[in-house]
Design a protein around this motif. Structure first.
Motif, mmCIF file in Angstrom:
data_model
loop_
_atom_site.group_PDB
_atom_site.id
_atom_site.type_symbol
_atom_site.label_atom_id
_atom_site.label_comp_id
_atom_site.label_asym_id
_atom_site.label_seq_id
_atom_site.Cartn_x
_atom_site.Cartn_y
_atom_site.Cartn_z
ATOM 1 N N ALA A 170 -12.141 8.395 -3.616
ATOM 2 C CA ALA A 170 -13.417 7.714 -3.411
ATOM 3 C C ALA A 170 -13.885 7.727 -1.969
ATOM 4 C CB ALA A 170 -13.320 6.278 -3.903
ATOM 5 N N GLY A 171 -13.181 8.402 -1.074
ATOM 6 C CA GLY A 171 -13.586 8.389 0.320
ATOM 7 C C GLY A 171 -13.061 7.185 1.062
ATOM 8 N N ALA A 172 -13.751 6.814 2.138
ATOM 9 C CA ALA A 172 -13.191 5.843 3.087
ATOM 10 C C ALA A 172 -13.470 4.390 2.743
ATOM 11 C CB ALA A 172 -13.751 6.144 4.481
ATOM 12 N N ALA A 173 -14.234 4.104 1.670
ATOM 13 C CA ALA A 173 -14.644 2.729 1.382
ATOM 14 C C ALA A 173 -13.529 1.957 0.685
ATOM 15 C CB ALA A 173 -15.903 2.719 0.540
ATOM 16 N N ALA A 174 -12.365 1.896 1.307
ATOM 17 C CA ALA A 174 -11.215 1.200 0.736
ATOM 18 C C ALA A 174 -10.302 0.769 1.874
ATOM 19 C CB ALA A 174 -10.463 2.116 -0.235
ATOM 20 N N ALA A 175 -9.508 -0.278 1.634
ATOM 21 C CA ALA A 175 -8.627 -0.771 2.693
ATOM 22 C C ALA A 175 -7.519 -1.620 2.084
ATOM 23 C CB ALA A 175 -9.416 -1.582 3.719
ATOM 24 N N PHE A 176 -6.486 -1.856 2.902
ATOM 25 C CA PHE A 176 -5.309 -2.621 2.495
ATOM 26 C C PHE A 176 -4.920 -3.543 3.642
ATOM 27 C CE2 PHE A 176 -0.675 -3.038 2.777
ATOM 28 C CZ PHE A 176 -0.325 -3.454 1.493
ATOM 29 N N GLU A 177 -4.558 -4.785 3.322
ATOM 30 C CA GLU A 177 -4.103 -5.750 4.318
ATOM 31 C C GLU A 177 -2.850 -6.445 3.790
ATOM 32 O OE1 GLU A 177 -5.035 -6.827 7.355
ATOM 33 O OE2 GLU A 177 -6.772 -5.527 7.648
ATOM 34 N N LYS A 178 -1.958 -6.820 4.706
ATOM 35 C CA LYS A 178 -0.696 -7.410 4.282
ATOM 36 C C LYS A 178 -0.172 -8.394 5.316
ATOM 37 C CE LYS A 178 4.134 -5.874 3.552
ATOM 38 N NZ LYS A 178 4.985 -4.691 3.386
ATOM 39 N N THR A 179 0.376 -9.496 4.822
ATOM 40 C CA THR A 179 1.238 -10.364 5.615
ATOM 41 C C THR A 179 2.635 -10.223 5.047
ATOM 42 O OG1 THR A 179 -0.492 -11.946 6.186
ATOM 43 C CG2 THR A 179 1.775 -12.738 6.256
ATOM 44 N N ALA A 180 3.584 -9.758 5.875
ATOM 45 C CA ALA A 180 4.920 -9.428 5.390
ATOM 46 C C ALA A 180 5.919 -10.518 5.721
ATOM 47 C CB ALA A 180 5.387 -8.106 6.000
ATOM 48 N N ASP A 181 6.908 -10.666 4.842
ATOM 49 C CA ASP A 181 8.079 -11.464 5.164
ATOM 50 C C ASP A 181 8.822 -10.771 6.301
ATOM 51 O OD1 ASP A 181 11.145 -11.909 4.789
ATOM 52 O OD2 ASP A 181 10.218 -13.577 3.726
ATOM 53 N N ARG A 182 9.113 -11.496 7.362
ATOM 54 C CA ARG A 182 9.687 -10.844 8.548
ATOM 55 C C ARG A 182 11.083 -10.281 8.287
ATOM 56 N NH1 ARG A 182 8.610 -14.637 13.721
ATOM 57 N NH2 ARG A 182 7.219 -16.043 12.623
ATOM 58 N N ALA A 183 11.828 -10.879 7.406
ATOM 59 C CA ALA A 183 13.203 -10.435 7.159
ATOM 60 C C ALA A 183 13.251 -9.225 6.234
ATOM 61 C CB ALA A 183 14.025 -11.571 6.568
ATOM 62 N N THR A 184 12.432 -9.223 5.184
ATOM 63 C CA THR A 184 12.545 -8.187 4.145
ATOM 64 C C THR A 184 11.438 -7.151 4.188
ATOM 65 O OG1 THR A 184 11.236 -9.437 2.535
ATOM 66 C CG2 THR A 184 13.614 -9.895 2.637
ATOM 67 N N ARG A 185 10.320 -7.464 4.825
ATOM 68 C CA ARG A 185 9.116 -6.635 4.851
ATOM 69 C C ARG A 185 8.385 -6.589 3.513
ATOM 70 N NH1 ARG A 185 6.715 -6.669 8.952
ATOM 71 N NH2 ARG A 185 5.539 -4.822 8.341
ATOM 72 N N TYR A 186 8.883 -7.329 2.497
ATOM 73 C CA TYR A 186 8.119 -7.461 1.262
ATOM 74 C C TYR A 186 6.891 -8.316 1.541
ATOM 75 C CZ TYR A 186 12.067 -5.552 -1.341
ATOM 76 O OH TYR A 186 13.064 -4.734 -1.806
ATOM 77 N N PRO A 187 5.827 -8.139 0.784
ATOM 78 C CA PRO A 187 4.612 -8.901 1.086
ATOM 79 C C PRO A 187 4.711 -10.367 0.687
ATOM 80 C CG PRO A 187 4.267 -7.478 -0.827
ATOM 81 C CD PRO A 187 5.605 -7.117 -0.268
ATOM 82 N N VAL A 188 4.440 -11.259 1.641
ATOM 83 C CA VAL A 188 4.142 -12.643 1.290
ATOM 84 C C VAL A 188 2.828 -12.647 0.524
ATOM 85 C CG1 VAL A 188 3.563 -14.926 2.193
ATOM 86 C CG2 VAL A 188 5.379 -13.570 3.260
ATOM 87 N N CYS A 189 1.901 -11.847 1.018
ATOM 88 C CA CYS A 189 0.648 -11.581 0.318
ATOM 89 C C CYS A 189 0.107 -10.249 0.817
ATOM 90 C CB CYS A 189 -0.374 -12.689 0.563
ATOM 91 S SG CYS A 189 -1.944 -12.430 -0.309
ATOM 92 N N ALA A 190 -0.407 -9.456 -0.098
ATOM 93 C CA ALA A 190 -1.091 -8.211 0.260
ATOM 94 C C ALA A 190 -2.331 -8.089 -0.603
ATOM 95 C CB ALA A 190 -0.179 -7.000 0.059
ATOM 96 N N ALA A 191 -3.374 -7.539 -0.020
ATOM 97 C CA ALA A 191 -4.636 -7.354 -0.736
ATOM 98 C C ALA A 191 -5.123 -5.925 -0.526
ATOM 99 C CB ALA A 191 -5.689 -8.344 -0.232
ATOM 100 N N ALA A 192 -5.648 -5.335 -1.580
ATOM 101 C CA ALA A 192 -6.247 -4.002 -1.503
ATOM 102 C C ALA A 192 -7.635 -4.060 -2.121
ATOM 103 C CB ALA A 192 -5.383 -2.975 -2.229
ATOM 104 N N VAL A 193 -8.559 -3.341 -1.521
ATOM 105 C CA VAL A 193 -9.940 -3.340 -2.025
ATOM 106 C C VAL A 193 -10.465 -1.910 -2.039
ATOM 107 C CG1 VAL A 193 -10.310 -5.629 -1.041
ATOM 108 C CG2 VAL A 193 -11.097 -3.614 0.215
ATOM 109 N N ARG A 194 -11.429 -1.689 -2.919
ATOM 110 C CA ARG A 194 -12.194 -0.445 -2.930
ATOM 111 C C ARG A 194 -13.615 -0.804 -3.311
ATOM 112 N NH1 ARG A 194 -10.773 5.480 -5.467
ATOM 113 N NH2 ARG A 194 -9.167 5.295 -3.859
ATOM 114 N N ILE A 195 -14.588 -0.400 -2.496
ATOM 115 C CA ILE A 195 -15.993 -0.683 -2.758
ATOM 116 C C ILE A 195 -16.584 0.484 -3.554
ATOM 117 C CG2 ILE A 195 -18.250 -1.128 -1.736
ATOM 118 C CD1 ILE A 195 -16.813 -2.337 0.665
#
Length: 275
Positions: A170-195
């Motif tokens: 779909a081109g560049a109209a998409a993004a991903f954001e994450k807050t990671a657990d510092r010990a494991t790097r698994y996401p405390v929360c992650a969000a992805a979007v595509r317009i």
């Protein structure tokens, strides 16, 4: 802890892997092993037979057919993050791969393994859902596809092998954001979007029981604006029981964090789409 006892077989072909899966109760497919092997050590995972598919070239690599990317299940996270087709056509997937673990994990971990891990939140499923991707699965009845959201809910069905991820480019109209657990790097929360022309596609993981597409938030934001105020209001209208408290966080906090990350992702996606 040490690994429990299991048998090992190196499949020479996808067909052999499927035959071994069908012939042994408790057989598991081994790709990168970054989720499965730690799970076997702790007892969270069980296996009577590990079927090694790491050498099957047909399950590796990225290609493009028209407006769709085909990403082989054995493509590593590092390869996914660096691939020019993915960076241009599905930037939310490339960003999710870059956010996953550390360099050692990304060099061994695979697309298929990350998508198939349902026992803990991982980064690729939420990006795949936002992208409208489909999983390609091979089984005794042949090859079929299933929405990424279905895979995130139930995992890979017994007797089937995840062979590829099929992603609309779909081109560049998409993004991903994450807050990671510092010990494991698994996401405390992650969000992805595509317009998209029909409005935003929004998915969240970590703060929710599994990677979920938030259709209610999408409906509230359809037509814009994608301001932080509007996005946070759309998230406040979601039921609080959607967000699962844990690791010292409340449902209220996680709902707010999911809104903040989604607002950031939408702002970046909108800026890229107008650049």
């Amino acid at each position: 802890m040490i690994l429990t006892d299991f048998d090992y077989a190196r499949a020479a072909s996808l067909e052999e892997a499927l035959t071994l899966l069908a012939g042994t109760d408790g057989a598991r497919v081994l790709a990168g092993g970054q989720s499965l092997l730690p799970g076997l050590r702790t007892g969270a995972e069980k296996a009577r037979l590990l079927i090694d598919v790491r050498h099957l070239a047909q399950l590796r690599g990225v290609g493009q057919d028209g407006g769709e990317l085909r990403i082989g299940a054995l493509t590593t996270l590092a390869e996914l993050a660096a691939d020019p087709l993915v960076r241009a056509g599905a930037p939310e997937l490339a960003a999710a791969a870059r956010a996953n673990g550390d360099p050692q994990v990304r060099n061994l971990g695979t697309v298929g393994g990350n998508l198939a891990a349902t026992e803990r939140p991982t980064d690729l499923p939420v990006a795949a859902i936002a992208a409208g991707a489909r999983a390609e699965l091979a089984g005794p009845g042949g090859t079929r596809t299933a929405p990424a959201e279905e895979l995130a809910a139930s995992g890979v069905p017994a007797g089937e092998v995840l062979t590829a991820l099929l992603v609309p480019a779909a081109g560049a109209a998409a993004a991903f954001e994450k807050t990671a657990d510092r010990a494991t790097r698994y996401p405390v929360c992650a969000a992805a979007v595509r317009i998209t022309p029909d409005g935003p596609r929004i998915a969240v993981t970590g703060a929710t029981p599994r990677a979920l597409r938030l259709r209610g938030v999408e409906d509230r934001l359809r037509g814009g604006p994608y301001t932080t105020t509007a996005v946070l209001a759309a998230f406040r209208a979601e039921p609080r029981e959607l967000f699962v408290p844990g690791r010292g966080t409340s449902a209220e906090y996680l709902g707010h964090l999911a809104g903040v990350l989604t607002a950031r992702a939408l702002a970046r996606a909108a800026a890229h789409s107008s650049a």
